[in-house]
Design a protein around this motif. Structure first.
Motif, PDB file in Angstrom:
ATOM      1  N   GLY A  50      19.612  -1.434  11.061  1.00 19.11           N
ATOM      2  CA  GLY A  50      19.513  -2.430  12.123  1.00 19.11           C
ATOM      3  C   GLY A  50      18.251  -2.275  12.954  1.00 19.11           C
ATOM      4  O   GLY A  50      17.948  -3.115  13.792  1.00 19.11           O
ATOM      5  N   VAL A  51      17.515  -1.191  12.728  1.00 13.70           N
ATOM      6  CA  VAL A  51      16.304  -0.931  13.491  1.00 13.70           C
ATOM      7  C   VAL A  51      15.060  -1.251  12.669  1.00 13.70           C
ATOM      8  O   VAL A  51      14.164  -1.975  13.093  1.00 13.70           O
ATOM      9  CB  VAL A  51      16.254   0.544  13.957  1.00 13.70           C
ATOM     10  CG1 VAL A  51      14.917   0.858  14.614  1.00 13.70           C
ATOM     11  CG2 VAL A  51      17.397   0.831  14.905  1.00 13.70           C
ATOM     12  N   VAL A  52      15.030  -0.707  11.463  1.00  7.63           N
ATOM     13  CA  VAL A  52      13.818  -0.874  10.669  1.00  7.63           C
ATOM     14  C   VAL A  52      14.177  -1.056   9.191  1.00  7.63           C
ATOM     15  O   VAL A  52      15.135  -0.460   8.698  1.00  7.63           O
ATOM     16  CB  VAL A  52      12.858   0.331  10.897  1.00  7.63           C
ATOM     17  CG1 VAL A  52      13.469   1.648  10.467  1.00  7.63           C
ATOM     18  CG2 VAL A  52      11.521   0.118  10.227  1.00  7.63           C
ATOM     19  N   ASN A  53      13.449  -1.944   8.521  1.00  8.45           N
ATOM     20  CA  ASN A  53      13.658  -2.157   7.087  1.00  8.45           C
ATOM     21  C   ASN A  53      12.318  -2.004   6.383  1.00  8.45           C
ATOM     22  O   ASN A  53      11.323  -2.584   6.789  1.00  8.45           O
ATOM     23  CB  ASN A  53      14.201  -3.559   6.824  1.00  8.45           C
ATOM     24  CG  ASN A  53      15.523  -3.778   7.514  1.00  8.45           C
ATOM     25  OD1 ASN A  53      15.547  -4.141   8.693  1.00  8.45           O
ATOM     26  ND2 ASN A  53      16.607  -3.535   6.841  1.00  8.45           N
ATOM     27  N   LEU A  54      12.328  -1.198   5.352  1.00 11.11           N
ATOM     28  CA  LEU A  54      11.076  -0.883   4.666  1.00 11.11           C
ATOM     29  C   LEU A  54      11.190  -1.165   3.176  1.00 11.11           C
ATOM     30  O   LEU A  54      12.252  -0.983   2.587  1.00 11.11           O
ATOM     31  CB  LEU A  54      10.761   0.606   4.841  1.00 11.11           C
ATOM     32  CG  LEU A  54      10.558   1.087   6.271  1.00 11.11           C
ATOM     33  CD1 LEU A  54      11.073   2.496   6.443  1.00 11.11           C
ATOM     34  CD2 LEU A  54       9.096   0.998   6.660  1.00 11.11           C
ATOM     35  N   VAL A  55      10.097  -1.606   2.601  1.00  9.15           N
ATOM     36  CA  VAL A  55      10.040  -1.763   1.144  1.00  9.15           C
ATOM     37  C   VAL A  55       8.896  -0.892   0.647  1.00  9.15           C
ATOM     38  O   VAL A  55       7.757  -1.043   1.104  1.00  9.15           O
ATOM     39  CB  VAL A  55       9.789  -3.240   0.743  1.00  9.15           C
ATOM     40  CG1 VAL A  55       9.597  -3.355  -0.764  1.00  9.15           C
ATOM     41  CG2 VAL A  55      10.953  -4.117   1.197  1.00  9.15           C
ATOM     42  N   PHE A  56       9.217   0.043  -0.227  1.00  6.12           N
ATOM     43  CA  PHE A  56       8.197   0.952  -0.754  1.00  6.12           C
ATOM     44  C   PHE A  56       7.799   0.478  -2.146  1.00  6.12           C
ATOM     45  O   PHE A  56       8.661   0.181  -2.971  1.00  6.12           O
ATOM     46  CB  PHE A  56       8.766   2.369  -0.865  1.00  6.12           C
ATOM     47  CG  PHE A  56       7.703   3.436  -0.916  1.00  6.12           C
ATOM     48  CD1 PHE A  56       7.521   4.297   0.147  1.00  6.12           C
ATOM     49  CD2 PHE A  56       6.878   3.578  -2.029  1.00  6.12           C
ATOM     50  CE1 PHE A  56       6.538   5.285   0.116  1.00  6.12           C
ATOM     51  CE2 PHE A  56       5.889   4.555  -2.065  1.00  6.12           C
ATOM     52  CZ  PHE A  56       5.727   5.414  -0.984  1.00  6.12           C
ATOM     53  N   PHE A  57       6.533   0.430  -2.402  1.00  4.26           N
ATOM     54  CA  PHE A  57       6.061  -0.034  -3.706  1.00  4.26           C
ATOM     55  C   PHE A  57       5.062   0.992  -4.242  1.00  4.26           C
ATOM     56  O   PHE A  57       3.997   1.179  -3.669  1.00  4.26           O
ATOM     57  CB  PHE A  57       5.395  -1.404  -3.517  1.00  4.26           C
ATOM     58  CG  PHE A  57       5.150  -2.153  -4.794  1.00  4.26           C
ATOM     59  CD1 PHE A  57       5.403  -1.600  -6.036  1.00  4.26           C
ATOM     60  CD2 PHE A  57       4.675  -3.461  -4.737  1.00  4.26           C
ATOM     61  CE1 PHE A  57       5.181  -2.308  -7.203  1.00  4.26           C
ATOM     62  CE2 PHE A  57       4.443  -4.188  -5.894  1.00  4.26           C
ATOM     63  CZ  PHE A  57       4.699  -3.607  -7.133  1.00  4.26           C
ATOM     64  N   SER A  58       5.460   1.691  -5.303  1.00  8.27           N
ATOM     65  CA  SER A  58       4.578   2.713  -5.862  1.00  8.27           C
ATOM     66  C   SER A  58       4.242   2.373  -7.308  1.00  8.27           C
ATOM     67  O   SER A  58       4.915   1.538  -7.919  1.00  8.27           O
ATOM     68  CB  SER A  58       5.271   4.071  -5.806  1.00  8.27           C
ATOM     69  OG  SER A  58       6.320   4.095  -6.749  1.00  8.27           O
TER      70      SER A  58
END
Ligand SMILES: Nc1ncnc2c1ncn2[C@@H]1O[C@H](COP(=O)(O)OP(=O)(O)OP(=O)(O)O)[C@@H](O)[C@H]1O
Ligand SMILES: [Mg+2]
Length: 360
Positions: free
Chosen positions: A110-118
């Motif tokens: 609910g605070v932060v949403n991240l998408v990691f792309f490696s």
């Protein structure tokens, strides 16, 4: 939403670091092994409680130190959040939002949403089913807290059941206890299958358009959910496989054996795709992830791009860079050439040198 800043203490090769980010595109460049990926890892870990590459807590603590700290300031809907993470060698990590300790990792969504792309994400099509399941699970867990707890319960039950299957060899009298595990496994398993099914359907609506654009209209992409067993069959199949499971000492059907089939113009590209085709489809998957998260949370997730640009040809680089405006993005690369040649807009540039970050 965007990350305003991060502070690290004894994290990987950083002794102490503070970085203030721009709300737009941030580039971290530097030679190999300087600490670029470590910065992205710290953000992902602090925002999800998991390392993108599955590292253990004690591995991210700077060599020779006992603990590490990450502090991240996040702005979302005009509100500020301070996320503190304390990582210890032999104890569970502690996480606090605005000074209040949290119990469940999902409180962070609910605070932060991240998408990691490696770069490894580009191999998701050609690698084994485990990675494609991981993609499904990572997505669904971010979007659905119930899925997250159901999956954890399911995995726990499968592990317990497998352990029992091994124990039965020496203690056959325990056979009756399989019933209870099977019942629970079926219950959670069915819920997981249903949600995966619905997600893949949603994914198709998004990915088809993205992939058409990415390939200049040449390819039609289709993602097909391949459950190891249909939802309504799970109970029956678990029962009918029991003897076999006892012989093999493992659980042979259920969502832990699912896969995704990816077809381009009707051809299964897991087996028959060219490398380029597989990578492009992987890029489409990743871009769909951003889009779906955005729709669900009604806000833009933060994108962490670790060294992927150099892995793509220029038209795909362009497409990727064009599709990320209005999203806070942290990009790592070894040189700035790609950006100069694309005349791509950069808001902030950081030079990473041996555990220190400079703004040139
Ligand atoms: N726990 C740790 N303590 C101290 N140093 C560490 C720790 N874990 C990793 N490192 C070091 O951090 C350095 C930087 O790693 P990182 O993966 O961030 O490099 P990078 O700049 O992304 O390089 P590349 O361009 O090759 O991807 C590595 O040399 C590694 O040995
Ligand atoms: Mg790196």
């Amino acid at each position: 939403m965007y990350i305003e800043s991060v502070q690290l203490k004894n994290f990987r090769n950083y002794d102490s670091l503070e970085v203030n980010f721009d709300q737009g595109t941030n580039i971290f460049y530097g030679d190999n092994a300087q600490g670029k990926t470590n910065i992205l890892e710290s953000l992902y870990l602090c925002g999800t409680t998991k390392s993108h590459k599955g590292s253990k807590d004690k591995e991210v603590i700077r060599f020779g130190e006992e603990d590490a700290h990450i502090r991240m300031m996040v702005k979302r809907n005009e509100l500020s959040y301070k996320v503190d993470m304390h990582l210890r060698k032999n104890k569970a990590k502690g996480v606090a939002i605005n000074g209040l300790p949290i119990k469940k990792a999902s409180e962070l969504f609910g605070v932060v949403n991240l998408v990691f792309f490696s770069p490894e994400d580009l191999n998701i099509i050609k690698n084994g089913p485990g990675e494609r399941r991981r993609f499904l699970d990572l997505e669904l867990c971010q979007l659905d807290r119930i899925y997250l707890t159901d999956l954890a319960s399911y995995n726990h039950i499968v592990n317990q059941r497998n352990k029992l299957l091994k124990d039965l060899y020496v203690r056959p009298e325990l056979k009756d206890t399989l019933d209870i595990w099977d019942m629970q496994m079926t219950e959670y398993g069915r819920r997981i299958i249903k949600k995966r099914q619905a997600f893949v359907q949603e994914l198709n609506e998004v990915i088809q358009k993205i992939h058409r654009n990415l390939t200049g209209g040449v390819e039609e992409l289709e993602v097909i959910y391949e459950p190891s067993c249909a939802e309504e069959e799970l109970e029956r199949m678990t029962a009918s496989n029991r003897e076999k499971d006892m012989r093999m000492k493992l659980t042979s059907v259920g969502p832990h054996r699912d896969d995704l089939c990816v077809k381009a113009n009707g051809i299964d590209i897991r087996k028959y795709g060219s490398q380029g085709q597989q990578r492009t489809a992987a890029l489409s998957l990743k871009l769909s992830e951003i889009y779906i998260v955005k729709q669900k949370i009604k806000d833009t997730p933060i994108l962490l791009l670790d060294d992927v640009l150099s892995e793509l040809d220029s038209s795909r680089q362009n497409y990727l860079l064009e599709s990320i405006h209005n999203i806070q993005t942290m990009i790592t690369c070894t040189g700035l050439d790609d950006f100069v040649s694309h005349q791509f807009h950069i808001n902030k540039v950081f030079h990473v040198v041996n555990g220190e970050v400079f703004q040139p």
